[in-house]
Write a protein that holds these residues in place. Sequence first.
Motif, PDB file in Angstrom:
ATOM      1  N   TRP A 105       0.828  -1.210   0.000  1.00  0.00           N
ATOM      2  CA  TRP A 105       0.000   0.000   0.000  1.00  0.00           C
ATOM      3  C   TRP A 105       0.861   1.258   0.000  1.00  0.00           C
ATOM      4  O   TRP A 105       0.506   2.266  -0.608  1.00  0.00           O
ATOM      5  CB  TRP A 105      -0.932   0.006   1.209  1.00  0.00           C
ATOM      6  N   VAL A 106       2.023   1.203   0.645  1.00  0.00           N
ATOM      7  CA  VAL A 106       2.949   2.328   0.612  1.00  0.00           C
ATOM      8  C   VAL A 106       3.422   2.558  -0.822  1.00  0.00           C
ATOM      9  O   VAL A 106       3.484   3.703  -1.308  1.00  0.00           O
ATOM     10  CB  VAL A 106       4.148   2.083   1.551  1.00  0.00           C
ATOM     11  N   LEU A 107       3.756   1.483  -1.526  1.00  0.00           N
ATOM     12  CA  LEU A 107       4.147   1.602  -2.939  1.00  0.00           C
ATOM     13  C   LEU A 107       3.016   2.199  -3.758  1.00  0.00           C
ATOM     14  O   LEU A 107       3.230   3.056  -4.625  1.00  0.00           O
ATOM     15  CB  LEU A 107       4.529   0.228  -3.500  1.00  0.00           C
ATOM     16  N   PHE A 108       1.813   1.734  -3.495  1.00  0.00           N
ATOM     17  CA  PHE A 108       0.620   2.239  -4.166  1.00  0.00           C
ATOM     18  C   PHE A 108       0.500   3.754  -3.940  1.00  0.00           C
ATOM     19  O   PHE A 108       0.261   4.526  -4.879  1.00  0.00           O
ATOM     20  CB  PHE A 108      -0.607   1.513  -3.603  1.00  0.00           C
ATOM     21  N   GLY A 109       0.682   4.193  -2.699  1.00  0.00           N
ATOM     22  CA  GLY A 109       0.561   5.608  -2.364  1.00  0.00           C
ATOM     23  C   GLY A 109       1.663   6.462  -2.965  1.00  0.00           C
ATOM     24  O   GLY A 109       1.408   7.566  -3.455  1.00  0.00           O
ATOM     25  N   LEU A 110       2.898   5.968  -2.951  1.00  0.00           N
ATOM     26  CA  LEU A 110       4.000   6.727  -3.541  1.00  0.00           C
ATOM     27  C   LEU A 110       3.796   6.898  -5.045  1.00  0.00           C
ATOM     28  O   LEU A 110       4.048   7.981  -5.594  1.00  0.00           O
ATOM     29  CB  LEU A 110       5.334   6.025  -3.265  1.00  0.00           C
ATOM     30  N   ALA A 111       3.335   5.848  -5.703  1.00  0.00           N
ATOM     31  CA  ALA A 111       3.066   5.934  -7.142  1.00  0.00           C
ATOM     32  C   ALA A 111       1.932   6.906  -7.429  1.00  0.00           C
ATOM     33  O   ALA A 111       1.917   7.572  -8.470  1.00  0.00           O
ATOM     34  CB  ALA A 111       2.731   4.552  -7.699  1.00  0.00           C
ATOM     35  N   ALA A 112       0.996   7.012  -6.490  1.00  0.00           N
ATOM     36  CA  ALA A 112      -0.141   7.916  -6.679  1.00  0.00           C
ATOM     37  C   ALA A 112       0.297   9.378  -6.715  1.00  0.00           C
ATOM     38  O   ALA A 112      -0.379  10.214  -7.323  1.00  0.00           O
ATOM     39  CB  ALA A 112      -1.167   7.710  -5.563  1.00  0.00           C
ATOM     40  N   ILE A 113       1.407   9.703  -6.069  1.00  0.00           N
ATOM     41  CA  ILE A 113       1.915  11.083  -6.113  1.00  0.00           C
ATOM     42  C   ILE A 113       2.440  11.404  -7.508  1.00  0.00           C
ATOM     43  O   ILE A 113       2.184  12.476  -8.059  1.00  0.00           O
ATOM     44  CB  ILE A 113       3.023  11.280  -5.064  1.00  0.00           C
ATOM     45  N   ALA A 114       3.176  10.459  -8.083  1.00  0.00           N
ATOM     46  CA  ALA A 114       3.802  10.696  -9.384  1.00  0.00           C
ATOM     47  C   ALA A 114       2.840  10.492 -10.546  1.00  0.00           C
ATOM     48  O   ALA A 114       3.037  11.074 -11.624  1.00  0.00           O
ATOM     49  CB  ALA A 114       5.012   9.772  -9.552  1.00  0.00           C
ATOM     50  N   GLY A 115       1.801   9.690 -10.359  1.00  0.00           N
ATOM     51  CA  GLY A 115       0.909   9.322 -11.457  1.00  0.00           C
ATOM     52  C   GLY A 115       0.348  10.495 -12.240  1.00  0.00           C
ATOM     53  O   GLY A 115       0.467  10.530 -13.483  1.00  0.00           O
ATOM     54  N   PRO A 116      -0.275  11.496 -11.583  1.00  0.00           N
ATOM     55  CA  PRO A 116      -0.838  12.616 -12.344  1.00  0.00           C
ATOM     56  C   PRO A 116       0.209  13.427 -13.101  1.00  0.00           C
ATOM     57  O   PRO A 116      -0.058  13.917 -14.204  1.00  0.00           O
ATOM     58  CB  PRO A 116      -1.508  13.467 -11.254  1.00  0.00           C
ATOM     59  N   LEU A 117       1.399  13.576 -12.515  1.00  0.00           N
ATOM     60  CA  LEU A 117       2.456  14.334 -13.188  1.00  0.00           C
ATOM     61  C   LEU A 117       2.910  13.609 -14.452  1.00  0.00           C
ATOM     62  O   LEU A 117       3.101  14.226 -15.503  1.00  0.00           O
ATOM     63  CB  LEU A 117       3.637  14.537 -12.238  1.00  0.00           C
ATOM     64  N   LEU A 118       3.058  12.292 -14.350  1.00  0.00           N
ATOM     65  CA  LEU A 118       3.492  11.512 -15.506  1.00  0.00           C
ATOM     66  C   LEU A 118       2.426  11.491 -16.593  1.00  0.00           C
ATOM     67  O   LEU A 118       2.732  11.649 -17.781  1.00  0.00           O
ATOM     68  CB  LEU A 118       3.839  10.083 -15.068  1.00  0.00           C
ATOM     69  N   SER A 119       1.177  11.292 -16.203  1.00  0.00           N
ATOM     70  CA  SER A 119       0.103  11.240 -17.204  1.00  0.00           C
ATOM     71  C   SER A 119      -0.092  12.611 -17.846  1.00  0.00           C
ATOM     72  O   SER A 119      -0.350  12.702 -19.061  1.00  0.00           O
ATOM     73  CB  SER A 119      -1.194  10.757 -16.567  1.00  0.00           C
ATOM     74  N   GLY A 120       0.046  13.681 -17.054  1.00  0.00           N
ATOM     75  CA  GLY A 120      -0.068  15.019 -17.622  1.00  0.00           C
ATOM     76  C   GLY A 120       1.047  15.315 -18.601  1.00  0.00           C
ATOM     77  O   GLY A 120       0.826  15.907 -19.668  1.00  0.00           O
ATOM     78  N   HIS A 121       2.267  14.900 -18.264  1.00  0.00           N
ATOM     79  CA  HIS A 121       3.403  15.087 -19.168  1.00  0.00           C
ATOM     80  C   HIS A 121       3.189  14.310 -20.464  1.00  0.00           C
ATOM     81  O   HIS A 121       3.450  14.826 -21.560  1.00  0.00           O
ATOM     82  CB  HIS A 121       4.692  14.631 -18.475  1.00  0.00           C
ATOM     83  N   LEU A 122       2.692  13.075 -20.344  1.00  0.00           N
ATOM     84  CA  LEU A 122       2.411  12.271 -21.532  1.00  0.00           C
ATOM     85  C   LEU A 122       1.361  12.943 -22.409  1.00  0.00           C
ATOM     86  O   LEU A 122       1.476  12.963 -23.645  1.00  0.00           O
ATOM     87  CB  LEU A 122       1.933  10.877 -21.111  1.00  0.00           C
ATOM     88  N   ALA A 123       0.324  13.508 -21.777  1.00  0.00           N
ATOM     89  CA  ALA A 123      -0.735  14.167 -22.540  1.00  0.00           C
ATOM     90  C   ALA A 123      -0.210  15.385 -23.296  1.00  0.00           C
ATOM     91  O   ALA A 123      -0.634  15.648 -24.434  1.00  0.00           O
ATOM     92  CB  ALA A 123      -1.861  14.585 -21.602  1.00  0.00           C
ATOM     93  N   ASP A 124       0.709  16.136 -22.688  1.00  0.00           N
ATOM     94  CA  ASP A 124       1.287  17.293 -23.370  1.00  0.00           C
ATOM     95  C   ASP A 124       2.084  16.878 -24.601  1.00  0.00           C
ATOM     96  O   ASP A 124       2.162  17.620 -25.588  1.00  0.00           O
ATOM     97  CB  ASP A 124       2.199  18.070 -22.411  1.00  0.00           C
ATOM     98  N   ARG A 125       2.654  15.686 -24.571  1.00  0.00           N
ATOM     99  CA  ARG A 125       3.480  15.215 -25.685  1.00  0.00           C
ATOM    100  C   ARG A 125       2.673  14.469 -26.744  1.00  0.00           C
ATOM    101  O   ARG A 125       2.913  14.644 -27.941  1.00  0.00           O
ATOM    102  CB  ARG A 125       4.605  14.308 -25.173  1.00  0.00           C
TER     103      ARG A 125
END
Length: 404
Positions: free
Chosen positions: A258-278
């Motif tokens: 669950w800690v891994l799940f939570g840490l990934a949740a912080i980065a997830g929106p930034l990564l998906s937003g960056h992908l969308a811009d590209r």
Amino acid sequence: MQHTAIEVSAAPVFNIARGTLAGASASLVGIGLARFAYTPLLPAIIDAHWFAASTAAYLGAANLGGYLAGALLGGYLAKRANAATVLRAMMLLATIAFIACAFPLSFVWFFVWRFASGLSGGTLMVLAAPTVLAHVPPSRRGLVSGAIFAGIGLGIAASGTIVPLLLREGVAQAWFGLGTIALLLTLAAWNGWPKHDAPAPSAHKHHSQHAKPGGFTLRALYAEYALNAVGLVPHMLFLVDFVSRGLGKGLNTGAQYWVLFGLAAIAGPLLSGHLADRAGFASALRAAFVIQIVAVALPLIDTSPVPLIASSVLMGAAVPGIVPLALGRVNELLAHHPAAQKGAWSTATTTFAVLQAVAAYGMSFLFTQNGGNYAMLFVIGAAALALALAVDLFAALRAHPQKV
């Protein structure tokens, strides 16, 4: 001409960085803390004899009911009130709700304030990001929306870190601590909102293909986003239980996932937003569906540590990461109808919340009726995501047959 130039230079300039911070603070308070912080608080509330276990479950549902009401209210308020005023009021309401929950005066008292916290969260979800993004250049909207919704991921991470620390001082003190955090975030966001809503476009005729806002593709997006909500449920509700009891690895190991799940949740929106811009929001959303299908299917194929870690990380990133992609896609489809964007996002948020609630209760019921069959849950989740991808491909094929 000189007078006009002076007028233009004097016009207020929106600070994108401060606006992004305000949006992230709103998602952290309204969703990240108001929803996810209740999960680790629940057993402590029961142990402290504030409420019985069965009663405490209804209090969790109160937040969900409030969230649905807030999603609907957000669309209404978007047309009738200044967004910055509404956003400030809702962040204050969430703050007050945290403080009020430190006093278990009665079930009705607690229910009302948990409902209020959900109401604020739903409204903030509908209004915060669109209000900021309306003042952000299109080329930067993916990353900015990702940063805004990273607040949700921070809340998920906080549910496993900050809340347990606060609980060491007592249940009431934990609520006071959350209220203090919410107040500080509200103050940080206070002057970050745009001073005025984005101006409505001047009335002029559009091309015929833009005459009707949304159409079939927008309705398909609502369905895809709702189906995605179903696909998130197995990990959000059952991941820790699956690892600890289903695989017999114990609660400590389950908590690590669950800690891994939570840490990934912080980065997830930034990564998906960056992908969308590209790549564009449509392509990024389609890629997200594929990644999620793989992530939900992995526990069905292999339950050794590496596949489980990959599954936990990918789905942790997807929980908040899918939100900026869906919002960006709504705005893309309604690019020629900016006035309809907030209402459409309200509809998308509402359908997502409804399907997630139905899936959560439905899967819990099936799980108890089928003797704790975890595999069934992951099959349902993967099937829902596969259907979301199929709907997306069909809508794209229908709209642009030559491109798909």
